[in-house]
Write an enzyme that holds these catalytic residues in place. Structure first.
Site, mmCIF file in Angstrom:
data_model
loop_
_atom_site.group_PDB
_atom_site.id
_atom_site.type_symbol
_atom_site.label_atom_id
_atom_site.label_comp_id
_atom_site.label_asym_id
_atom_site.label_seq_id
_atom_site.Cartn_x
_atom_site.Cartn_y
_atom_site.Cartn_z
ATOM 1 N N ASP A 36 -4.728 3.286 -2.351
ATOM 2 C CA ASP A 36 -5.856 3.597 -1.460
ATOM 3 C C ASP A 36 -6.401 4.981 -1.733
ATOM 4 O O ASP A 36 -5.777 5.992 -1.372
ATOM 5 C CB ASP A 36 -5.377 3.546 -0.001
ATOM 6 N N MET B 182 -12.090 3.818 -1.347
ATOM 7 C CA MET B 182 -12.842 4.074 -0.114
ATOM 8 C C MET B 182 -13.573 5.397 -0.329
ATOM 9 O O MET B 182 -13.262 6.416 0.298
ATOM 10 C CB MET B 182 -11.887 4.140 1.082
ATOM 11 N N HIS C 61 -0.958 -1.472 -4.248
ATOM 12 C CA HIS C 61 -2.268 -1.188 -3.664
ATOM 13 C C HIS C 61 -2.424 0.322 -3.512
ATOM 14 O O HIS C 61 -1.630 0.970 -2.822
ATOM 15 C CB HIS C 61 -2.364 -1.894 -2.311
ATOM 16 N N MET D 102 -11.158 -6.214 5.324
ATOM 17 C CA MET D 102 -10.447 -5.173 6.081
ATOM 18 C C MET D 102 -10.139 -5.705 7.473
ATOM 19 O O MET D 102 -11.040 -6.151 8.189
ATOM 20 C CB MET D 102 -11.304 -3.901 6.208
ATOM 21 N N SER E 294 0.847 -1.196 0.000
ATOM 22 C CA SER E 294 0.000 0.000 0.000
ATOM 23 C C SER E 294 0.881 1.245 0.000
ATOM 24 O O SER E 294 1.631 1.491 0.960
ATOM 25 C CB SER E 294 -0.900 0.014 1.237
ATOM 26 N N MET F 99 -9.200 7.745 -0.940
ATOM 27 C CA MET F 99 -10.156 8.109 0.123
ATOM 28 C C MET F 99 -10.731 9.486 -0.159
ATOM 29 O O MET F 99 -9.992 10.398 -0.540
ATOM 30 C CB MET F 99 -9.447 8.152 1.479
ATOM 31 N N GLY G 57 -9.435 3.827 6.446
ATOM 32 C CA GLY G 57 -9.231 5.277 6.565
ATOM 33 C C GLY G 57 -7.798 5.690 6.818
ATOM 34 O O GLY G 57 -7.387 6.758 6.388
ATOM 35 N N GLY H 129 -3.493 4.302 7.349
ATOM 36 C CA GLY H 129 -2.451 3.293 7.431
ATOM 37 C C GLY H 129 -1.895 3.253 8.845
ATOM 38 O O GLY H 129 -2.199 4.116 9.675
ATOM 39 N N GLY H 130 -1.110 2.233 9.116
ATOM 40 C CA GLY H 130 -0.386 2.167 10.385
ATOM 41 C C GLY H 130 -1.214 1.788 11.595
ATOM 42 O O GLY H 130 -0.792 2.005 12.730
ATOM 43 N N ASP I 262 -6.283 -6.570 4.271
ATOM 44 C CA ASP I 262 -5.752 -5.208 4.260
ATOM 45 C C ASP I 262 -5.920 -4.554 5.629
ATOM 46 O O ASP I 262 -7.037 -4.419 6.117
ATOM 47 C CB ASP I 262 -6.533 -4.407 3.197
ATOM 48 N N GLY I 263 -4.778 -4.165 6.206
ATOM 49 C CA GLY I 263 -4.820 -3.409 7.460
ATOM 50 C C GLY I 263 -3.967 -4.053 8.533
ATOM 51 O O GLY I 263 -4.304 -5.126 9.041
ATOM 52 N N HIS J 161 -8.050 0.563 -4.486
ATOM 53 C CA HIS J 161 -9.001 0.361 -3.395
ATOM 54 C C HIS J 161 -9.756 1.668 -3.183
ATOM 55 O O HIS J 161 -9.213 2.618 -2.604
ATOM 56 C CB HIS J 161 -8.223 -0.057 -2.136
HETATM 57 C C1 DX5 Z 1 -6.556 1.500 5.235
HETATM 58 C C2 DX5 Z 1 -5.995 1.158 3.873
HETATM 59 C C3 DX5 Z 1 -4.843 0.228 3.926
HETATM 60 C C4 DX5 Z 1 -3.628 0.766 4.641
HETATM 61 C C5 DX5 Z 1 -2.694 -0.353 4.935
HETATM 62 O O1 DX5 Z 1 -7.751 2.165 5.078
HETATM 63 O O2 DX5 Z 1 -6.986 0.537 3.069
HETATM 64 O O3 DX5 Z 1 -4.482 -0.224 2.623
HETATM 65 O O4 DX5 Z 1 -2.974 1.752 3.927
HETATM 66 O O5 DX5 Z 1 -1.613 0.163 5.637
HETATM 67 P P1 DX5 Z 1 -0.910 -0.661 6.824
HETATM 68 O O6 DX5 Z 1 -0.382 -1.920 6.216
HETATM 69 O O7 DX5 Z 1 0.138 0.265 7.296
HETATM 70 O O8 DX5 Z 1 -1.972 -0.957 7.849
HETATM 71 ZN ZN ZN Z 2 -6.444 -0.519 1.175
#
Ligand code: DX5
Ligand code: ZN
Length: 235
Positions: free
Chosen positions: A45, A78, A43, A147, A18, A47, A152, A154-155, A185-186, A76
């Site tokens: 993301d 969102m 990936h 998920m 991601s 948003m 929303g 990362g981390g 994912d997540g 992805h």
């Molecule tokens: C969260 C995203 C994920 C996220 C994953 O809403 O869809 O793809 O960026 O990041 P990590 O692996 O750091 O949780």
């Molecule tokens: Zn994602």
């Protein structure tokens, strides 16, 4: 479409880093580095600040990356209106588009639109939404995305209570003899990758664990790919 997820074996572990965790000043270089390390997908993301309480990036970033990267672009969405924005993301270079069952658009129409634009289609669901919410669409889907954090950001920390949902999808896909990848994912890292794979996931999204691995991105990709034996022994 440059690459087709339907050509990826259903039983091989693939890593989809991601880019949310990348250094955006070095984005092109870091994306090439993770692909050179063995990640076959990226990936992306997206948003919109409406479906999730955060805004990330959109069409221009994907368009630019596409010019310099041949990985499978795993978008992805969102966002609240995936049907409306599908043509723009296809034009930007998406190979695959995943949207959320919690979005406002009709799932069947959105899947059909993604397919009619020549991309493969996936659906995702929040941790609080049961697997059964996607069962009516499984026949048409190329991928389901489970998920393992609230979408929303990362981390965040991996939610182990989502493991039964991964297993429920794997059972249903086997029972109905479908060709549908299971992506997670997540919070995915070497600490929990064995677990998600042994419950039936074959595509691993990881942001922090790849782009910020203390021993470098190549190691971050490799340790996740090394879970293949857990998938083989799970089925
Ligand atoms: C969260 C995203 C994920 C996220 C994953 O809403 O869809 O793809 O960026 O990041 P990590 O692996 O750091 O949780
Ligand atoms: Zn994602």
């Amino acid at each position: 479409m440059q690459q087709d997820i339907r050509n990826f074996p259903q039983d091989k572990i693939v890593v989809s880093p991601s880019i949310l965790a990348a250094d955006f000043c070095e984005l092109g270089r870091e994306c090439r580095e993770v692909v050179d390390a063995g990640a076959k997908m990226l990936h992306l993301d997206v948003m919109d600040g409406k479906m999730v309480p955060n805004i990330s990036f959109g069409v221009p970033v994907i368009t630019s990356l596409r010019k310099k990267n041949d990985a499978l672009f795993d978008v992805h969405l969102m966002i609240d209106r995936p049907l409306f924005y599908t043509p723009a993301f296809v034009k930007a270079g998406a190979d695959h588009i995943t949207f959320h069952v919690e979005s406002s658009d009709d799932p069947d129409k959105t899947i059909d639109a993604i397919h009619s634009h020549g991309c493969t289609a996936g659906m995702s669901l929040r941790p609080g939404t049961p697997a059964e919410a996607l069962f009516p669409y499984l026949d048409k889907l190329d991928l389901v995305l489970v998920m393992t954090v609230e979408p929303g950001f990362g981390g965040q920390s991996f939610m182990a209570d989502q493991l039964p949902k991964i297993a429920a999808f794997r059972r249903e896909i086997i029972r109905r003899n479908l060709k549908c990848h299971i992506e997670v994912d997540g919070g995915i890292s070497e600490k929990n990758a064995d677990l998600v794979v042994s419950h039936g996931a074959n595509l691993l999204v990881a942001g922090t664990a790849v782009f910020r691995h203390p021993e470098g991105m190549e190691k971050g990709v490799r340790v996740l790919l090394d879970t293949q034996d857990k998938f083989d022994s799970a089925l």
